[in-house]
Design an enzyme around this catalytic site. Structure first.
Site, PDB file in Angstrom:
ATOM      1  N   GLY A  71      -4.078  -0.972   1.337  1.00  0.00           N
ATOM      2  CA  GLY A  71      -3.870  -1.874   2.469  1.00  0.00           C
ATOM      3  C   GLY A  71      -5.027  -1.882   3.451  1.00  0.00           C
ATOM      4  CG  ASN A 151       3.325  -0.128  10.461  1.00  0.00           C
ATOM      5  OD1 ASN A 151       2.967  -1.179  10.993  1.00  0.00           O
ATOM      6  ND2 ASN A 151       2.891   1.045  10.852  1.00  0.00           N
ATOM      7  CD  GLN A 179       5.484  -0.349   5.690  1.00  0.00           C
ATOM      8  OE1 GLN A 179       6.525  -0.240   5.032  1.00  0.00           O
ATOM      9  NE2 GLN A 179       4.669   0.673   5.874  1.00  0.00           N
ATOM     10  CB  CYS A 325       1.124  13.624  14.639  1.00  0.00           C
ATOM     11  SG  CYS A 325       2.776  12.972  14.518  1.00  0.00           S
TER      12      CYS A 325
HETATM   13  C1  LIG Z   1       1.451  -2.448   7.765  1.00  0.00           C
HETATM   14  C2  LIG Z   1       0.472  -1.543   7.092  1.00  0.00           C
HETATM   15  N1  LIG Z   1      -0.777  -1.976   6.855  1.00  0.00           N
HETATM   16  C3  LIG Z   1      -1.687  -1.220   6.238  1.00  0.00           C
HETATM   17  C4  LIG Z   1      -1.383   0.058   5.819  1.00  0.00           C
HETATM   18  C5  LIG Z   1      -2.437   0.873   5.140  1.00  0.00           C
HETATM   19  O1  LIG Z   1      -2.244   0.883   3.767  1.00  0.00           O
HETATM   20  P1  LIG Z   1      -2.997   1.983   2.869  1.00  0.00           P
HETATM   21  O2  LIG Z   1      -2.321   3.285   3.169  1.00  0.00           O
HETATM   22  O3  LIG Z   1      -2.800   1.550   1.467  1.00  0.00           O
HETATM   23  O4  LIG Z   1      -4.428   1.972   3.270  1.00  0.00           O
HETATM   24  C6  LIG Z   1      -0.095   0.575   6.050  1.00  0.00           C
HETATM   25  C7  LIG Z   1       0.249   1.938   5.652  1.00  0.00           C
HETATM   26  O5  LIG Z   1       1.070   2.585   6.256  1.00  0.00           O
HETATM   27  C8  LIG Z   1       0.853  -0.259   6.706  1.00  0.00           C
HETATM   28  O6  LIG Z   1       2.090   0.158   6.946  1.00  0.00           O
END
Ligand SMILES: Cc1ncc(COP(=O)(O)O)c(C=O)c1O
Length: 388
Positions: A71, A151, A179, A325
């Site tokens: 992502g 998320n 998500q 955190c």
């Molecule tokens: C909405 C959203 N975008 C992007 C990401 C990042 O994805 P990745 O962990 O594959 O880099 C996350 C991961 O928690 C996410 O929840």
């Protein structure tokens, strides 16, 4: 009691069928997909098949899918790539105050590079206003990037309306669908999204793999330079087993999307009923109508998020806050701050519970009982703000 994992929005366990496909690929597909001999062609076929499965599921063409490392890379590639390729038309970008850091910090980076970024507000349920988006749109707006589903609180944005509002303009529309992907139906034929990023590890796929959908005709600048892989949009030898796993994971979602949604809604209800029966005081953070079924963000007045999370961890329930955190301290979530205001109690006392394949009414009810007991103990003993 076995620990109960309720942090699927952070990452999901790999689906056994996905793992089988990956192990088989690791063992039996040894070639480089760019090689022209039979071993290379075999690897190439694995990638082509996965690309086809993914494209079909979202109503795209295979050539519109570019594999990424997940992502974050997809978000960066879309936003920076669109900004660099279109800066001759303008330097204005619109996003929201509740994006994942993959988008948020990428926009901040572009601000430091001389781009002008507007961050849309959200209401107390986490939704943006289309009117505010319309107000902010300018002649020189080259990109709007708004996440599909949040998320932390699970709120779904009016993606269809945004896409149709922007269709016909020069402004590109990117959505981070990380998500939403496994629990919301999405079709880029119906909804004119230009760029859509997703990741494998939220849907039972492997970590470190994802894709970016790039609508035909949309040009983005590439920032990896090297070979001609992925139609010159991402240089570097593809991770063939991970791509095979991603294709399988997406295929599984395509086969049973409605069951997945129903299962999440069922355990969500179980959790809320357990809390209701226990008489503990709580409120749901998010939108009552437009929400991801797997994410439940709850405000427990009088608790302190860090203390509560630590206690729940000790009691065998793994949930999270939406916050980062750092060095033992939890910074207030930028999402809850955007929804409720700086210093609002919701930003200090809310946790995110998220469901997935291993969530059953039994283990969720058990977790709900522990959550209720922990909240009661912490608020009754006045230890809400104390570190355990
Ligand atoms: C909405 C959203 N975008 C992007 C990401 C990042 O994805 P990745 O962990 O594959 O880099 C996350 C991961 O928690 C996410 O929840």
């Amino acid at each position: 009691m076995d620990p109960v994992y309720l942090d699927y929005a952070a990452s999901t366990p790999i689906d056994p069928d996905v793992l089988d496909v990956m192990v088989d690929t690791y063992k039996n597909v040894i070639g480089n997909p760019s090689s022209i001999h039979s071993f290379g062609r075999q690897a190439r076929k694995v990638i082509d098949d996965a690309r086809h499965t993914i494209a079909k599921y979202i109503g795209a063409r295979s050539r519109e899918i570019v594999f990424t490392s997940g992502g974050t890379e997809g978000d960066n590639m879309a936003i920076i790539g669109a900004a660099l390729a279109n800066q001759k038309y303008g330097k204005h970008i619109i996003t929201t105050k509740i994006e994942h850091h993959g988008v948020f910090r990428t926009c901040e980076y572009l601000e430091n590079q001389g781009f002008d970024v507007d961050y849309l507000d959200v209401d107390r349920t986490g939704r943006i206003s289309l009117d505010q988006l319309k107000e902010k749109l300018r002649e020189d707006t080259i990109l709007v990037t708004i996440m599909f589903g949040n998320n932390e609180v699970g709120t779904i944005q009016p993606i269809r309306e945004i896409a149709h509002l922007l269709a016909g303009r020069r402004t590109l529309f990117h959505t981070d669908a990380v998500q939403a992907f496994g629990t919301v139906d999405m079709d880029v034929k119906d909804t004119p999204i230009d760029l859509l990023s997703m990741t494998g590890h939220k849907i039972g796929g492997p970590k470190g793999i994802g894709f970016l959908y790039i609508r035909d005709g949309v040009h983005i600048a590439s920032f990896t330079h090297g070979g001609d892989q992925e139609r010159k949009r991402r240089a570097g030898t593809q991770n063939v087993p991970a791509i095979a796993g991603l294709g399988k994971a997406v295929g599984l979602v395509a086969d049973d999307l409605s069951d997945r949604i129903a299962d999440c809604l069922k355990v969500r209800k179980t959790l809320l009923q357990t809390l209701d029966r226990s008489d503990v005081d709580y409120r749901i953070n998010g939108n009552p109508e437009h929400f991801l079924p797997q994410i439940l963000n709850l405000y427990f007045p009088g608790t302190h998020v860090e203390t509560l999370l630590t206690k729940l961890d000790l009691e065998g329930v793994a949930v999270s806050s939406g916050s980062a955190c750092t060095a033992g301290s939890v910074e207030p979530s930028h999402v809850l701050t955007a929804m409720f205001g700086e210093g609002a109690p919701e930003t200090q006392s809310s946790i995110r519970i998220s469901f997935g394949a291993g969530s059953t009414p039994e283990n969720v009810a058990e977790a709900g009982t522990i959550i209720a007991r922990s909240v009661r103990e912490l608020t009754e003993t006045g230890r809400a703000g104390e570190r355990l």
